[in-house]
Enzyme design. Structure first.
Site, PDB file in Angstrom:
ATOM      1  N   LYS A 110      -7.394  17.414 -14.975  1.00 21.47           N
ATOM      2  CA  LYS A 110      -6.151  16.644 -14.808  1.00 21.47           C
ATOM      3  C   LYS A 110      -4.919  17.530 -14.953  1.00 21.47           C
ATOM      4  CE  LYS A 110      -7.671  11.930 -15.572  1.00 21.47           C
ATOM      5  NZ  LYS A 110      -7.711  10.765 -16.464  1.00 21.47           N
ATOM      6  N   LYS A 203     -16.119  14.154  -7.903  1.00 25.45           N
ATOM      7  CA  LYS A 203     -16.471  12.752  -8.171  1.00 25.45           C
ATOM      8  C   LYS A 203     -15.453  11.815  -7.518  1.00 25.45           C
ATOM      9  CE  LYS A 203     -13.954  11.097 -12.035  1.00 25.45           C
ATOM     10  NZ  LYS A 203     -13.830   9.931 -12.819  1.00 25.45           N
ATOM     11  N   LYS A 206     -10.167   7.285  -8.859  1.00 29.15           N
ATOM     12  CA  LYS A 206      -9.059   6.397  -8.500  1.00 29.15           C
ATOM     13  C   LYS A 206      -7.796   7.176  -8.193  1.00 29.15           C
ATOM     14  CE  LYS A 206      -9.997   3.325 -12.125  1.00 29.15           C
ATOM     15  NZ  LYS A 206      -9.447   4.042 -13.255  1.00 29.15           N
TER      16      LYS A 206
HETATM   17  P1  ADP Z   1     -11.266   7.179 -12.596  1.00 32.16           P
HETATM   18  O1  ADP Z   1     -11.747   8.538 -12.917  1.00 32.16           O
HETATM   19  O2  ADP Z   1     -11.750   6.678 -11.284  1.00 32.16           O
HETATM   20  O3  ADP Z   1      -9.781   7.002 -12.788  1.00 32.16           O
HETATM   21  P2  ADP Z   1     -11.726   5.974 -15.205  1.00 32.16           P
HETATM   22  O4  ADP Z   1     -11.408   7.267 -15.855  1.00 32.16           O
HETATM   23  O5  ADP Z   1     -10.821   4.809 -15.471  1.00 32.16           O
HETATM   24  O6  ADP Z   1     -11.927   6.182 -13.640  1.00 32.16           O
HETATM   25  O7  ADP Z   1     -13.208   5.589 -15.601  1.00 32.16           O
HETATM   26  C1  ADP Z   1     -13.678   4.280 -15.727  1.00 32.16           C
HETATM   27  C2  ADP Z   1     -15.186   4.285 -15.869  1.00 32.16           C
HETATM   28  O8  ADP Z   1     -15.785   4.581 -14.612  1.00 32.16           O
HETATM   29  C3  ADP Z   1     -15.710   5.354 -16.841  1.00 32.16           C
HETATM   30  O9  ADP Z   1     -16.851   4.843 -17.500  1.00 32.16           O
HETATM   31  C4  ADP Z   1     -16.099   6.483 -15.925  1.00 32.16           C
HETATM   32  O10 ADP Z   1     -17.086   7.310 -16.482  1.00 32.16           O
HETATM   33  C5  ADP Z   1     -16.635   5.720 -14.731  1.00 32.16           C
HETATM   34  N1  ADP Z   1     -16.503   6.493 -13.488  1.00 32.16           N
HETATM   35  C6  ADP Z   1     -15.348   6.987 -12.991  1.00 32.16           C
HETATM   36  N2  ADP Z   1     -15.587   7.636 -11.828  1.00 32.16           N
HETATM   37  C7  ADP Z   1     -16.910   7.540 -11.608  1.00 32.16           C
HETATM   38  C8  ADP Z   1     -17.770   8.002 -10.560  1.00 32.16           C
HETATM   39  N3  ADP Z   1     -17.290   8.677  -9.526  1.00 32.16           N
HETATM   40  N4  ADP Z   1     -19.099   7.735 -10.641  1.00 32.16           N
HETATM   41  C9  ADP Z   1     -19.589   7.029 -11.682  1.00 32.16           C
HETATM   42  N5  ADP Z   1     -18.838   6.562 -12.696  1.00 32.16           N
HETATM   43  C10 ADP Z   1     -17.520   6.806 -12.665  1.00 32.16           C
END
Ligand code: ADP
Length: 336
Positions: A110, A203, A206
């Site tokens: 980040k 990965k 969002k």
């Molecule tokens: P992001 O990284 O999309 O902003 P968050 O940090 O809010 O998402 O994570 C919310 C949940 O979703 C956490 O439990 C995270 O481990 C899971 N998560 C986020 N991205 C992925 C992904 N690409 N595959 C599987 N789980 C994910």
């Protein structure tokens, strides 16, 4: 068991959030005490628009319920409505070595992505996360693979706190001994890391380009467009091979998780058929799978009072547990 997890309202939820996290929350509600919150305090660590935050919080709650969370069974609330999260976060800061935070992969990623805004919150994020879980004396944390390192830190802070502040019960008038259990991470073998559609080495996230994510409430047209233009690999055989074919392998994983078929079964089904046909079928499967989500979302979007009530009740239930933990923590730390 007490289960705790949350998702940031940084944008709409995508199928990575669903397949990695929320999908495992649903069955856990049946036999456990579950605490699922919207992590709005975490969302402030990356650039955001204050005017849009409330709407994003509401959409996250809608996504939780549309995906199957039951407010009668789980405690659902917004993190900032229970101030004890921030309070415990501060207290845990005082026992967290800074080096532990600097080596976190998510912090490094980040800080590269948001070079203009490397704020202290970005570094401190995992400590607040530890507070989120320990406040409820969580025993298990169902998350995606990217959070494994953070849950390890939660365990280490719990252990440290227990060692440092293990006053005998007598001097505290009760409440001595171990304060926190060391929570386990619940990470799915399949689905724990869904990759980006545009760059299958990263990965799905969002905070990336919307084209790289399938959002839970995307229209059938958008889902189809995104899957048809997803990055694939050279060759044309539909085969699972994470190193040579990361794009197709990611799509195969999604296909498998949405249909319950094994990747071998799917490979067999598409023998000699090529990527185009496979993607078309995956688009149909995804559109169909997410249809009830879209339906529920439309219905919930009009039920403002119902949603407010869920959050009010959820915050009340969360607060009762949180206050009890804080009383014990403050006593042990000599603050009361
Ligand atoms: P992001 O990284 O999309 O902003 P968050 O940090 O809010 O998402 O994570 C919310 C949940 O979703 C956490 O439990 C995270 O481990 C899971 N998560 C986020 N991205 C992925 C992904 N690409 N595959 C599987 N789980 C994910």
């Amino acid at each position: 068991m007490r289960i705790v997890s949350g998702i940031q309202p940084t944008s709409q939820l995508h199928i990575g959030n669903y397949l990695g996290a929320i999908k495992q929350w649903i069955p856990l509600q049946e036999k456990n005490e579950c605490v699922f919150f919207v992590a709005d305090l975490h969302a402030l660590t990356i650039p955001y628009d204050p005017e849009k935050l409330q709407q994003a919080i509401k959409e996250t709650v809608i996504a939780y319920i549309a995906a199957g969370l039951d407010p009668e069974k789980s405690i659902i609330f917004v993190q900032s409505q229970v101030k004890e999260h921030a309070e415990l976060g501060w207290l845990l800061n005082t026992i967290c070595p800074i080096g532990e935070l600097q080596r976190m992969t998510q912090y490094k990623d980040k800080s590269k992505k948001f070079k203009e805004n490397i704020n202290a919150g970005l570094l401190d994020y995992p400590v607040l996360q530890a507070a989120d879980v320990l406040l409820y004396k969580g025993e298990a944390v169902p998350v995606g693979k990217d959070q494994e390192q953070h849950v390890e830190l939660i365990r280490s802070l719990a252990k440290k706190f227990n060692q440092k502040f293990a006053s005998p019960a007598s001097s505290l008038g009760g409440g001595g001994g171990i304060t926190f259990k060391e929570p386990a991470s619940l990470i799915l073998k399949e689905g724990g890391k869904i990759m980006s559609l545009t760059d299958p080495k990263k990965k799905m996230s969002k905070s990336d380009d919307p084209k790289s994510c399938i959002f839970l409430f995307d229209s059938p047209e958008d889902i189809t467009k995104k899957i048809m233009s997803a990055e694939t690999d050279s060759g044309k055989e539909v085969r699972y091979n994470i190193t040579k074919k990361p794009g197709i392998s990611n799509l195969l994983t999604i296909y498998s998780l949405l249909t319950g078929k094994t990747t071998q079964q799917i490979e067999k089904e598409f023998t000699g058929k090529g990527y185009g046909e496979f993607k078309k079928s995956l688009a149909e499967v995804t559109v169909q799978y997410l249809e009830p989500f879209r339906r529920k979302q439309k219905e919930l979007a009009t039920r403002e009072v119902y949603l407010q009530e869920i959050l009010r009740k959820g915050a009340g239930r969360a607060l009762t547990i949180a206050q009890e933990t804080m009383k014990e923590v403050k006593q042990k730390m000599g603050l009361s």
